[in-house]
Design a protein around this motif. Sequence first.
Motif, short mmCIF file in Angstrom:
data_model
loop_
_atom_site.label_atom_id
_atom_site.label_comp_id
_atom_site.label_asym_id
_atom_site.label_seq_id
_atom_site.Cartn_x
_atom_site.Cartn_y
_atom_site.Cartn_z
N TYR A 38 -3.66 -6.21 6.80
CA TYR A 38 -3.21 -6.80 8.03
C TYR A 38 -2.08 -5.97 8.38
O TYR A 38 -1.08 -5.92 9.25
CB TYR A 38 -2.32 -8.23 7.73
N THR A 77 12.97 -0.49 3.47
CA THR A 77 11.58 -0.78 3.24
C THR A 77 10.66 0.38 3.89
O THR A 77 11.01 1.49 3.51
CB THR A 77 11.56 -1.97 4.42
N GLY A 78 9.45 0.09 4.24
CA GLY A 78 8.34 1.19 4.44
C GLY A 78 7.32 0.99 5.28
O GLY A 78 7.33 -0.20 6.01
N GLY A 79 6.30 1.49 4.96
CA GLY A 79 5.46 2.02 3.72
C GLY A 79 6.00 1.49 2.68
O GLY A 79 6.73 0.12 2.81
N PRO A 81 8.77 1.70 -0.05
CA PRO A 81 9.72 2.48 -0.38
C PRO A 81 9.77 3.11 -1.66
O PRO A 81 10.37 4.02 -1.95
CB PRO A 81 11.01 1.42 -0.16
N THR A 107 9.56 -4.41 -1.13
CA THR A 107 8.64 -3.74 -2.26
C THR A 107 7.24 -4.55 -2.48
O THR A 107 7.51 -5.70 -2.49
CB THR A 107 9.28 -3.07 -3.43
N GLY A 339 8.74 -2.86 7.89
CA GLY A 339 8.68 -4.41 8.19
C GLY A 339 10.02 -4.82 7.73
O GLY A 339 10.80 -4.40 6.98
N1 SAM Z 1 5.56 -2.19 1.10
C1 SAM Z 1 6.51 -3.09 1.22
C2 SAM Z 1 5.93 -4.52 1.06
O1 SAM Z 1 4.99 -4.51 1.31
O2 SAM Z 1 6.98 -5.47 0.64
C3 SAM Z 1 7.41 -3.00 2.21
C4 SAM Z 1 6.94 -2.86 3.69
S1 SAM Z 1 5.72 -4.05 4.40
C5 SAM Z 1 5.53 -3.28 6.03
C6 SAM Z 1 7.11 -5.28 4.85
C7 SAM Z 1 6.57 -6.58 4.95
O3 SAM Z 1 5.86 -6.70 5.97
C8 SAM Z 1 5.81 -7.12 3.70
O4 SAM Z 1 6.29 -8.51 3.25
C9 SAM Z 1 4.54 -7.36 4.27
O5 SAM Z 1 3.71 -8.45 3.65
C10 SAM Z 1 4.88 -7.60 5.69
N2 SAM Z 1 3.84 -7.15 6.63
C11 SAM Z 1 2.94 -6.17 6.93
N3 SAM Z 1 2.13 -6.46 7.97
C12 SAM Z 1 2.48 -7.41 8.53
C13 SAM Z 1 1.52 -8.48 9.46
N4 SAM Z 1 0.62 -7.97 10.03
N5 SAM Z 1 2.08 -9.65 9.60
C14 SAM Z 1 2.84 -10.25 8.88
N6 SAM Z 1 3.86 -9.56 8.01
C15 SAM Z 1 3.37 -8.42 7.65
#
Ligand code: SAM
Length: 339
Positions: A38, A77-79, A81, A107, A339
């Motif tokens: 996603y 956050t990131g990617g 982090p 993370t 995110g």
């Molecule tokens: N890699 C780290 C992680 O996954 O926790 C930090 C970055 S990630 C982009 C931050 C959050 O965004 C995560 O909790 C992830 O599940 C959520 N996320 C990413 N794509 C998403 C989507 N299309 N819809 C809802 N949440 C999303």
Amino acid sequence: MSVPQNPTSERQLIDRFGRVHNNLRISVTDRCNIRCFYCMPADKVQFMPRNELLSFEEIERVVRIGTTLGIDRVRLTGGEPLVRRELYRLVERLVRVPGIVDIALTTNAVLLGEQAQQLKDAGLKRLNISLDALDPEIFRRVTRRDSYDKVIEGIAAARAAGFSPIKLNAVSIKGLTEDQIIPFAELARETDTEVRFIEFMPLDADNQWERDKVLVADDIVKILQAEFGSLVPEPSANPNAPANDYRFADGRGKIGMIASVSQPFCSTCNRFRLTAEGKLRNCLFSLEETDIRGLLRNGGAFAEVADAMLSCIAAKNEGHQINSGVFTQPERPMYSIGG
Ligand code: SAM
Ligand code: SF4
């Protein structure tokens, strides 16, 4: 609506709708060690060249300038982090910035086993761990990687380092994660863990998002109530918090819903974002960005960067348009925004 955090400053990050922005989400990299469907493409990901990423010094400078405009909390956050080398050194820098009262991290926990204690020692206050399934096979289908055991190890290390409660965020996908809801609730009821379910948002790299794939908060509440009886809404202490929290009627455990799609919380948004290569975004769904790195690297004065931040917030739209006919998905997927 939150009270301005820096009442001595005449200049505040307040938008046209009166929302006060005190919360900056900082992406430190667009790289990641797993491939949630996603968020990221399955393969052939084009990552930003390293010299395009803001250095820790540059990030600190942005935060220092931001604090004069009312920023008092940041989330890294990131990617992912934790793939950014020596991330704890950034935490150490940000902890020392006057005016910053809270530093948090989101993370996937794959590398947390190695870094949890270091981050705690550096002054990290809060940690959110993203884990969408307690079943290793469903985890693999979501992330396209076999890192489940590392994540569980990372969560244990976070607990051992003293992060409490452990906060888990689970993206909910219709047809895929329904049967994970009860096990997550049991975890929340039996251990010192807070679980929040997040609705799937249209920010995936492959443009596969469809409304039918969103497992909405109301349906999750129904699944939980069928198993555990009524859920009692718990008023949030923080009016800007995106989650609707509930307690189980027997008093054991707490669960949250981040209903970004079905119940948008844009009207209380206090957040904006800095991408890994130094673009400011006033919304996850923004189609425009403000370049901060260019200013920093071309000798931009403190006031110029502050002005750019103020303009970015001034241009913020009232809310995302996911539920309208005019929604346009941003070109950048979640991993490259932060995110
Ligand atoms: N890699 C780290 C992680 O996954 O926790 C930090 C970055 S990630 C982009 C931050 C959050 O965004 C995560 O909790 C992830 O599940 C959520 N996320 C990413 N794509 C998403 C989507 N299309 N819809 C809802 N949440 C999303
Ligand atoms: Fe990586 Fe986080 Fe995106 Fe998953 S959600 S692919 S862990 S950045």
